[in-house]
Write a protein that holds these residues in place. Structure first.
Motif, short mmCIF file in Angstrom:
data_model
loop_
_atom_site.label_atom_id
_atom_site.label_comp_id
_atom_site.label_asym_id
_atom_site.label_seq_id
_atom_site.Cartn_x
_atom_site.Cartn_y
_atom_site.Cartn_z
N MET A 1 0.82 -1.19 0.00
CA MET A 1 0.00 0.00 0.00
C MET A 1 0.86 1.26 0.00
SD MET A 1 -3.50 -0.38 2.08
CE MET A 1 -3.36 -1.52 3.40
N LEU A 2 1.92 1.23 0.78
CA LEU A 2 2.80 2.40 0.82
C LEU A 2 3.43 2.66 -0.55
CD1 LEU A 2 4.59 1.91 4.26
CD2 LEU A 2 2.89 3.63 3.64
N GLN A 3 3.82 1.61 -1.22
CA GLN A 3 4.41 1.77 -2.55
C GLN A 3 3.39 2.36 -3.53
OE1 GLN A 3 5.66 -1.88 -4.37
NE2 GLN A 3 6.61 -0.86 -6.11
N ARG A 4 2.16 1.85 -3.49
CA ARG A 4 1.11 2.39 -4.37
C ARG A 4 0.76 3.83 -4.03
NH1 ARG A 4 -3.80 -1.78 -5.58
NH2 ARG A 4 -2.58 -3.48 -6.39
N SER A 5 0.80 4.17 -2.75
CA SER A 5 0.40 5.52 -2.35
C SER A 5 1.35 6.59 -2.90
CB SER A 5 0.32 5.63 -0.83
OG SER A 5 1.60 5.54 -0.25
N ARG A 6 2.56 6.20 -3.25
CA ARG A 6 3.53 7.15 -3.81
C ARG A 6 3.42 7.29 -5.32
NH1 ARG A 6 6.84 3.95 -0.26
NH2 ARG A 6 6.97 5.01 1.74
N GLN A 7 2.62 6.44 -5.93
CA GLN A 7 2.48 6.47 -7.40
C GLN A 7 1.43 7.48 -7.81
OE1 GLN A 7 1.39 2.46 -8.42
NE2 GLN A 7 3.46 1.67 -8.17
N VAL A 8 1.58 7.98 -9.01
CA VAL A 8 0.54 8.83 -9.60
C VAL A 8 -0.37 7.93 -10.43
CG1 VAL A 8 1.95 10.91 -9.64
CG2 VAL A 8 1.95 9.39 -11.60
N ASN A 9 -1.58 8.37 -10.64
CA ASN A 9 -2.51 7.58 -11.44
C ASN A 9 -2.19 7.83 -12.92
OD1 ASN A 9 -4.76 6.54 -12.83
ND2 ASN A 9 -6.02 6.76 -11.00
N HIS A 10 -1.47 6.91 -13.52
CA HIS A 10 -1.04 7.11 -14.91
C HIS A 10 -2.20 7.04 -15.89
CE1 HIS A 10 -0.95 2.67 -14.83
NE2 HIS A 10 -1.09 2.75 -16.14
N VAL A 11 -3.25 6.34 -15.56
CA VAL A 11 -4.43 6.30 -16.45
C VAL A 11 -5.12 7.66 -16.43
CG1 VAL A 11 -6.64 5.18 -16.94
CG2 VAL A 11 -4.69 3.80 -16.19
N GLN A 12 -5.20 8.28 -15.26
CA GLN A 12 -5.77 9.63 -15.17
C GLN A 12 -4.97 10.60 -16.02
OE1 GLN A 12 -5.68 11.37 -11.24
NE2 GLN A 12 -7.02 13.06 -11.84
N GLN A 13 -3.65 10.49 -15.98
CA GLN A 13 -2.81 11.37 -16.79
C GLN A 13 -3.04 11.14 -18.29
OE1 GLN A 13 1.17 10.61 -15.29
NE2 GLN A 13 1.12 12.53 -14.13
N ILE A 14 -3.16 9.89 -18.70
CA ILE A 14 -3.43 9.58 -20.12
C ILE A 14 -4.75 10.19 -20.54
CG2 ILE A 14 -4.01 7.71 -21.73
CD1 ILE A 14 -2.03 5.93 -20.13
N VAL A 15 -5.77 10.01 -19.71
CA VAL A 15 -7.11 10.52 -20.03
C VAL A 15 -7.11 12.04 -20.11
CG1 VAL A 15 -9.46 10.74 -19.13
CG2 VAL A 15 -8.34 8.50 -19.14
N GLU A 16 -6.51 12.68 -19.14
CA GLU A 16 -6.51 14.15 -19.12
C GLU A 16 -5.59 14.75 -20.18
OE1 GLU A 16 -5.64 15.10 -15.03
OE2 GLU A 16 -7.71 14.68 -14.41
N ASP A 17 -4.41 14.16 -20.38
CA ASP A 17 -3.47 14.70 -21.38
C ASP A 17 -4.00 14.58 -22.80
OD1 ASP A 17 -1.78 15.28 -19.29
OD2 ASP A 17 -0.37 13.63 -19.70
N ASN A 18 -4.76 13.53 -23.06
CA ASN A 18 -5.30 13.30 -24.41
C ASN A 18 -6.76 13.74 -24.54
OD1 ASN A 18 -2.94 11.99 -25.64
ND2 ASN A 18 -3.32 10.45 -24.06
N ASN A 19 -7.28 14.39 -23.51
CA ASN A 19 -8.66 14.87 -23.49
C ASN A 19 -9.65 13.75 -23.84
OD1 ASN A 19 -10.66 16.75 -23.05
ND2 ASN A 19 -10.55 17.59 -25.13
N LEU A 20 -9.44 12.58 -23.26
CA LEU A 20 -10.29 11.42 -23.56
C LEU A 20 -11.65 11.47 -22.86
CD1 LEU A 20 -7.64 8.56 -23.51
CD2 LEU A 20 -8.58 9.79 -25.48
N ILE A 21 -11.83 12.43 -21.97
CA ILE A 21 -13.14 12.58 -21.32
C ILE A 21 -14.15 13.14 -22.30
CG2 ILE A 21 -14.40 13.83 -19.52
CD1 ILE A 21 -11.90 13.62 -17.78
#
Length: 179
Positions: A1-21
Motif C-alpha cells: 500500500m505504501l508503494q502504491r500511495s507514492r504512485q501517480v494515477n497514470h491512467v488519469q494522466q493519459i485521459v486528461e493529457d489526451n482529453n479522452l473525457i
C-alpha cells in the motif's frame, strides 16, 4: 500500500493529457461483453489485491446487475489505445449523475484505472464503479454459473393490485378482544 500511495494515477494522466473525457470519436462502442475477449481472467484474490479489501468486491454483483441492462452502461474501446476500456454508467445513488471510468489492461493483468467519481483517481484500492466493472469483465463473465443476487422487488406486491374483499360483516365482528 505504501508503494502504491507514492504512485501517480497514470491512467488519469493519459485521459486528461489526451482529453479522452470529452472526445467521443476516439472510441468504438463494444456491443456485448464477448467482444472484449482480451481482458484477462481474474481470480477473486487478484480483484481483492486491486480493491485492497472486500468492501467493493461485495458490492460488485449487485452494482453490476443494477447497471448491466441499463442504457447508460456502455463499453467502449479507445481506438488509439486498444488496451484502454472506457465504461459509462450512472451513479447508484443519483440517477442524474453519470460517471466515466477507464480500465487499462494487458493480456495478463489490470495495469491501471481511473474514474470521474469523487474517489476514482486513487491508486490504493479503487472505487465501486471500477471494482464492479473489473469483477464483471474479469471474473463473472468467465464463470460457467451466473452469480445470482436476490431480487427483492420480485416479491413486493403493490397494494393497488390486490382486489378488495367485500365482507358482509362489519370490522367490529373480526376484532379479537384481549383477556
Amino acid at each position: 500500500m505504501l508503494q502504491r500511495s507514492r504512485q501517480v494515477n497514470h491512467v488519469q494522466q493519459i485521459v486528461e493529457d489526451n482529453n479522452l473525457i470529452r472526445k467521443k470519436a476516439v472510441y468504438t462502442v463494444v456491443n456485448g461483453v464477448d467482444n472484449v475477449l482480451d481482458l484477462p481472467k481474474l481470480t477473486l484474490q487478484e480483484i481483492r489485491d486491486i480493491t485492497m479489501g472486500v468492501y467493493q468486491l461485495k458490492l460488485a454483483p449487485r452494482y453490476t446487475e443494477s447497471h448491466i441492462n441499463d442504457d447508460n452502461y456502455t463499453l467502449q474501446i479507445c481506438k488509439d489505445r486498444p488496451n484502454l476500456l472506457r465504461v459509462k454508467l450512472s451513479s447508484r445513488h443519483s440517477s442524474s449523475k453519470a460517471y466515466s471510468l477507464w480500465v487499462e489492461y494487458s493480456t495478463d493483468d489490470i495495469t491501471g484505472w481511473y474514474c470521474t467519481c469523487k474517489v476514482g483517481a486513487r491508486v490504493v484500492g479503487c472505487c465501486a464503479h471500477i471494482a464492479s466493472t473489473i469483477w464483471y469483465l474479469g471474473h463473472s463473465r468467465w464463470q460457467s454459473e451466473t452469480v445470482g443476487t436476490c431480487r427483492y422487488t420480485e416479491h413486493i406486491v403493490n397494494a393497488k393490485d390486490i382486489p378488495l374483499e367485500t365482507d358482509s360483516g362489519s370490522d367490529s365482528d373480526n376484532v379479537i378482544e384481549e383477556e
